[in-house]
Design a protein around this motif. Structure first.
Motif, PDB file in Angstrom:
ATOM      1  N   CYS A   1      11.645  19.913 -11.820  1.00 43.69           N
ATOM      2  CA  CYS A   1      10.939  19.299 -10.684  1.00 43.69           C
ATOM      3  C   CYS A   1      11.787  18.181 -10.086  1.00 43.69           C
ATOM      4  N   ASP A   2      11.679  18.033  -8.787  1.00 44.91           N
ATOM      5  CA  ASP A   2      12.395  16.948  -8.127  1.00 44.91           C
ATOM      6  C   ASP A   2      11.410  16.055  -7.393  1.00 44.91           C
ATOM      7  N   ILE A   3      11.545  14.746  -7.615  1.00 42.20           N
ATOM      8  CA  ILE A   3      10.611  13.791  -7.005  1.00 42.20           C
ATOM      9  C   ILE A   3      11.119  13.368  -5.628  1.00 42.20           C
ATOM     10  N   LYS A   4      10.244  13.411  -4.637  1.00 40.16           N
ATOM     11  CA  LYS A   4      10.598  12.927  -3.296  1.00 40.16           C
ATOM     12  C   LYS A   4       9.571  11.877  -2.884  1.00 40.16           C
ATOM     13  N   ALA A   5      10.064  10.695  -2.521  1.00 39.24           N
ATOM     14  CA  ALA A   5       9.150   9.610  -2.160  1.00 39.24           C
ATOM     15  C   ALA A   5       8.738   9.720  -0.696  1.00 39.24           C
ATOM     16  N   SER A   6       8.159  10.833  -0.327  1.00 39.24           N
ATOM     17  CA  SER A   6       7.752  11.068   1.060  1.00 39.24           C
ATOM     18  C   SER A   6       6.675  12.144   1.064  1.00 39.24           C
ATOM     19  N   ALA A   7       6.220  12.507   2.291  1.00 42.99           N
ATOM     20  CA  ALA A   7       5.279  13.626   2.406  1.00 42.99           C
ATOM     21  C   ALA A   7       6.027  14.931   2.666  1.00 42.99           C
TER      22      ALA A   7
ATOM     23  N   HIS B   1       1.932  16.261  -2.828  1.00 43.86           N
ATOM     24  CA  HIS B   1       2.033  17.706  -2.654  1.00 43.86           C
ATOM     25  C   HIS B   1       2.999  18.246  -3.701  1.00 43.86           C
ATOM     26  N   ARG B   2       2.662  19.433  -4.168  1.00 47.23           N
ATOM     27  CA  ARG B   2       3.548  20.106  -5.123  1.00 47.23           C
ATOM     28  C   ARG B   2       4.105  21.319  -4.389  1.00 47.23           C
ATOM     29  N   LYS B   3       5.379  21.324  -4.094  1.00 45.10           N
ATOM     30  CA  LYS B   3       5.966  22.465  -3.372  1.00 45.10           C
ATOM     31  C   LYS B   3       6.675  23.373  -4.381  1.00 45.10           C
ATOM     32  N   ILE B   4       6.243  24.632  -4.416  1.00 38.03           N
ATOM     33  CA  ILE B   4       6.833  25.589  -5.362  1.00 38.03           C
ATOM     34  C   ILE B   4       7.987  26.321  -4.681  1.00 38.03           C
ATOM     35  N   ILE B   5       9.114  26.327  -5.326  1.00 35.89           N
ATOM     36  CA  ILE B   5      10.297  27.037  -4.803  1.00 35.89           C
ATOM     37  C   ILE B   5      10.523  28.274  -5.679  1.00 35.89           C
ATOM     38  N   ASP B   6      10.688  29.416  -5.040  1.00 34.62           N
ATOM     39  CA  ASP B   6      10.915  30.647  -5.823  1.00 34.62           C
ATOM     40  C   ASP B   6      12.237  30.583  -6.562  1.00 34.62           C
ATOM     41  N   LEU B   7      12.219  31.081  -7.783  1.00 35.23           N
ATOM     42  CA  LEU B   7      13.468  31.179  -8.551  1.00 35.23           C
ATOM     43  C   LEU B   7      14.329  32.283  -7.942  1.00 35.23           C
ATOM     44  N   MET B   8      15.621  32.162  -8.059  1.00 36.22           N
ATOM     45  CA  MET B   8      16.512  33.247  -7.623  1.00 36.22           C
ATOM     46  C   MET B   8      16.512  34.330  -8.695  1.00 36.22           C
ATOM     47  N   ASP B   9      16.563  35.606  -8.258  1.00 27.28           N
ATOM     48  CA  ASP B   9      16.719  36.670  -9.255  1.00 27.28           C
ATOM     49  C   ASP B   9      18.195  36.721  -9.679  1.00 27.28           C
TER      50      ASP B   9
ATOM     51  N   TYR C   1       6.283  15.922  -3.819  1.00 26.27           N
ATOM     52  CA  TYR C   1       6.215  14.968  -2.707  1.00 26.27           C
ATOM     53  C   TYR C   1       5.117  13.962  -3.027  1.00 26.27           C
ATOM     54  N   LEU C   2       5.521  12.729  -3.230  1.00 28.83           N
ATOM     55  CA  LEU C   2       4.571  11.728  -3.738  1.00 28.83           C
ATOM     56  C   LEU C   2       3.535  11.318  -2.699  1.00 28.83           C
ATOM     57  N   MET C   3       3.925  11.352  -1.421  1.00 30.87           N
ATOM     58  CA  MET C   3       2.966  10.914  -0.398  1.00 30.87           C
ATOM     59  C   MET C   3       2.040  12.091  -0.098  1.00 30.87           C
TER      60      MET C   3
ATOM     61  N   ILE D   1       0.827  -1.211   0.000  1.00 27.37           N
ATOM     62  CA  ILE D   1       0.000   0.000   0.000  1.00 27.37           C
ATOM     63  C   ILE D   1       0.867   1.270   0.000  1.00 27.37           C
ATOM     64  N   ARG D   2       2.036   1.160   0.665  1.00 28.88           N
ATOM     65  CA  ARG D   2       2.941   2.315   0.712  1.00 28.88           C
ATOM     66  C   ARG D   2       3.486   2.632  -0.691  1.00 28.88           C
ATOM     67  N   ILE D   3       3.907   1.598  -1.401  1.00 32.34           N
ATOM     68  CA  ILE D   3       4.429   1.787  -2.765  1.00 32.34           C
ATOM     69  C   ILE D   3       3.291   2.270  -3.666  1.00 32.34           C
ATOM     70  N   GLU D   4       2.127   1.650  -3.470  1.00 32.24           N
ATOM     71  CA  GLU D   4       0.959   2.012  -4.279  1.00 32.24           C
ATOM     72  C   GLU D   4       0.658   3.513  -4.129  1.00 32.24           C
ATOM     73  N   ASN D   5       0.672   3.997  -2.895  1.00 35.60           N
ATOM     74  CA  ASN D   5       0.369   5.415  -2.655  1.00 35.60           C
ATOM     75  C   ASN D   5       1.411   6.335  -3.270  1.00 35.60           C
ATOM     76  N   LEU D   6       2.678   5.931  -3.204  1.00 34.97           N
ATOM     77  CA  LEU D   6       3.735   6.751  -3.803  1.00 34.97           C
ATOM     78  C   LEU D   6       3.548   6.808  -5.317  1.00 34.97           C
ATOM     79  N   LEU D   7       3.296   5.654  -5.920  1.00 43.44           N
ATOM     80  CA  LEU D   7       3.107   5.623  -7.379  1.00 43.44           C
ATOM     81  C   LEU D   7       1.872   6.437  -7.768  1.00 43.44           C
ATOM     82  N   ARG D   8       0.814   6.272  -6.986  1.00 49.19           N
ATOM     83  CA  ARG D   8      -0.425   6.995  -7.304  1.00 49.19           C
ATOM     84  C   ARG D   8      -0.198   8.511  -7.210  1.00 49.19           C
ATOM     85  N   GLY D   9       0.624   8.923  -6.245  1.00 53.88           N
ATOM     86  CA  GLY D   9       0.941  10.350  -6.097  1.00 53.88           C
ATOM     87  C   GLY D   9       1.648  10.878  -7.335  1.00 53.88           C
ATOM     88  N   GLY D  10       2.626  10.119  -7.839  1.00 55.58           N
ATOM     89  CA  GLY D  10       3.368  10.546  -9.034  1.00 55.58           C
ATOM     90  C   GLY D  10       2.492  10.552 -10.267  1.00 55.58           C
ATOM     91  N   ILE D  11       1.550   9.613 -10.328  1.00 55.05           N
ATOM     92  CA  ILE D  11       0.617   9.573 -11.465  1.00 55.05           C
ATOM     93  C   ILE D  11      -0.297  10.788 -11.405  1.00 55.05           C
TER      94      ILE D  11
END
Ligand code: SF4
Length: 632
Positions: free
Chosen positions: A267-273, A324-332, A319-321, A148-158
């Motif tokens: 984008c960077d994928i993180k297999a966590s919340a 969540h999509r975390k937006i990081i500000d670009l540097m000027d 964040y796959l769990m 179920i843990r792997i399933e949730n991570l995959l589902r998050g990425g999908i």
């Protein structure tokens, strides 16, 4: 993204010498921790999370490379599953189910239908990698990772990727729709797709439009999936697919690059919340990519043709769990310039750390910051306690002089076998008895004088890298001198009465060697002043050491000449210092293979070698004696 091949096998081009996003993140957590982890190479015991992230990310990137059938129903199995099985010599599997792709809902249904076989394949790889791992954390097992843990991570990425597809569909394909319909993926470096030939780093793309693109009219869901496909690392290509700084001293491997809307998002994928303190590194990691992206756009090694993808418009953590999509500000521009200056400075400090015992990167732990789901930083109330938490989780807490005493005592207690009773007894037990010496007494740098003979020409070192070498002679005694790594020393003068200063002694193929790097110097003897010289015949080349194994590892690969190599490593601690012990190829004896963290060993007549400026002790299959001792 494969902009170009790595810049040669040059000294700075070697992976341990480059600054990478993960190296930078470790440095910012604590420079001394970087020293222990990256310069000395000690690692942590493997926990399932370390493997889950890599495998789930591979599975998702493979899924994003899918191309749907249009004339018949799409089998409910991801191409990545059979690719992965084939790579491991396993039979391909088929699915009885299939889904006709006609709209967004059918894409969603298909993605849902492939999850069970993807989970099975992820679990198969996890088990395989876990079983092969020489050092696992006590009390942890890969069997604890539920489907179920792997399933949730995959589902998050999908889900996150389907949001991209949906947005692309709603934007009628974005500005690249016509280009895709006319001639396929228009970018200089196209997004890998299982139905297209892989494009190797530096190669030009020869994409043509897939036949299922429409010529005119509204976008279809099939087209939106194709256009929203991100660039990912192509698993069919063995070469590194990274952004390399043109001067070679920095590199970064991105997970996803989205380009469908006329701009670029990394984008960077993180297999966590994203709740742990490690989430603090995401912003720096992605900004490091922003910098590498900006300086590689006009690189002369970029392939010809194609579109650039546009301006960089965003940095995102996935964040796959959750997900969540975390937006990081670009540097000027201004911050980008000052940050790149700072990184260059960090790189110089990294280069120096550990080359002399007085040159250790500073012990300066950053506070451990907890996060709410999605990588939202929570306030730090007690900074001293938060810094101690960083130390508590540090690989080197038992060995670092600046670790908080309470945390260090716990770590030392964990290393102390019952028979010895207390950490004080452990340290006492490890005081070496002759012929063994302390690791700190391994001869590091010395000075020699003589006549430099022979052409300063290419030879192959034990890693298969091309380095330059010659010889130094006094009377009938000759010793090979060679660069510690490719391009690590400049030109050498020929002549008699030359002094080679700050050179590192060692042994390779049972012949004494003197290694030169950027800290070495050659000058006429009469210009050296008051320097103590070692006679060529008396150069120390062996080490007798004892202590406790505190880390285990190993690697294998193919060298620049295409030959396979393997090495098994451990780190030896003598109560004061740590050194890496390495066995290459046939020197990986059964005794070496059996070594475990916690074992006490004696290593007699080991060869002295060097890796990136720090000593490395090597096992000679015939001459080195390796004994495992029982504590008493
Ligand atoms: S124990 Fe603390 S101070 Fe020492 S290296 Fe680790 S994080 Fe840095």
């Amino acid at each position: 993204m494969p902009v170009v091949l790595p810049p040669g096998a040059g000294y700075l081009g070697k992976s341990r010498r480059r600054i990478s996003a993960s190296g930078l993140v470790t440095w910012e957590r604590c420079p001394r921790q970087w020293h222990y982890r990256r310069r000395i190479g000690i690692s942590d015991a493997t926990v399932p999370e370390m493997i889950i992230g890599l495998v789930v990310e591979d599975a998702l990137c493979g899924l994003y490379m899918e191309r749907f059938l249009t004339t018949e129903a799409m089998p409910s199995i991801a191409t990545w599953v059979n690719f992965s099985r084939q790579e491991n010599g396993l039979a391909l599997i088929k699915s009885e189910q299939s889904v006709m792709i006609s709209d967004m809902a059918s894409i969603r249904a298909w993605a849902e239908s492939i999850i069970p076989t993807m989970v099975t394949e992820v679990q198969r790889i996890l088990k395989e990698r876990w079983d092969k791992n020489p050092w696992k954390a006590n009390g942890r097992d890969i069997a604890e990772v539920e489907d179920i843990r792997i399933e949730n991570l995959l589902r998050g990425g999908i889900q996150l990727q389907l949001e991209e597809v949906e947005n692309c569909f709603n934007a009628n394909g974005g500005p690249h729709l016509e280009a895709y319909r006319a001639s396929g993926d228009p970018f200089t470096v196209p997004a890998p797709c299982w139905d297209e030939e892989p494009v190797k780093p530096g190669m030009s793309s020869s994409r043509t439009a897939a036949t299922d693109f429409n010529q005119t009219g509204e976008i279809t869901a099939w087209e939106a999936w194709e256009i929203a496909r991100p660039w990912v690392k192509d698993p069919r290509i063995a070469a590194p697919q990274r952004l390399f700084h043109p001067e070679g001293w920095a590199a970064g491997e991105m997970d996803l690059v989205h380009r469908w809307d006329g701009s670029v998002r990394i984008c960077d994928i993180k297999a966590s919340a994203g709740t742990s303190g490690y989430s603090a590194g995401l912003a720096n990691q992605l900004r490091f990519y922003q910098w590498l992206w900006s300086i590689t756009r006009t690189h002369s090694g970029r392939p010809e043709g194609g579109e650039s993808g546009g301006e960089l418009s965003g940095l995102e953590g996935w964040y796959l769990m959750g997900p969540h999509r975390k937006i990081i500000d670009l540097m000027d521009e201004e911050t980008l310039a000052s940050e790149s200056e700072r990184w260059k400075n960090i790189h110089s400090q990294m280069t120096l750390s550990g080359l002399h015992p007085t040159h250790l990167a500073p012990a300066d732990p950053a506070p451990w910051v907890n996060h709410a789901p999605g990588g939202k930083a929570l306030p730090v109330e007690d900074e001293v306690a938060a810094k101690a938490l960083t130390c508590k989780r540090c690989t080197a807490v038992a060995f670092c002089d600046d670790a908080p005493k309470a945390e260090q005592a716990k770590a030392l207690a964990a290393l102390t076998p019952l028979e010895l009773g207390s950490p004080e007894n452990l340290i006492q037990y490890m005081v070496p008895k002759p012929p063994c010496t302390m690791i700190s007494q391994i001869p590091q740098r010395l000075n020699v004088k003589g006549e430099v003979k022979g052409h300063w020409g290419p030879l192959s070192n034990h890693y298969g890298e091309e380095v330059r070498g010659a010889a130094i002679a006094v009377g009938s005694t000759n010793v090979v001198i060679e660069e510690m790594g490719a391009d690590s020393f400049g030109e050498i003068p020929q002549g008699t009465e030359l002094a080679l200063l700050d050179v590192a002694p060692g042994l390779w193929r049972r012949m004494t060697r003197l290694y030169l790097d950027e800290h070495s110097e050659i000058k006429p003897v009469d210009e050296t002043g008051d320097v103590e010289f070692t006679r060529l015949g008396l150069i120390p080349t062996k080490a007798n050491l004892s202590g406790q194994i505190v880390s285990r590892g190993g690697h294998s690969g193919v060298n620049v000449r295409g030959k396979p190599w393997s090495m098994s490593t451990c780190h030896l601690w003598d109560g004061e210092s740590i050194v890496e012990v390495v066995a290459f190829g046939s020197a990986i004896t059964r005794t070496f293979q059996k070594l475990q963290v916690g074992d006490f060993v004696r290593i007699l007549a080991a060869e002295l070698g060097w890796r990136d400026g720090v000593p490395q002790v090597r096992i000679d299959q015939r001459q080195t004696r390796l004994e495992i001792k029982e504590p008493k």
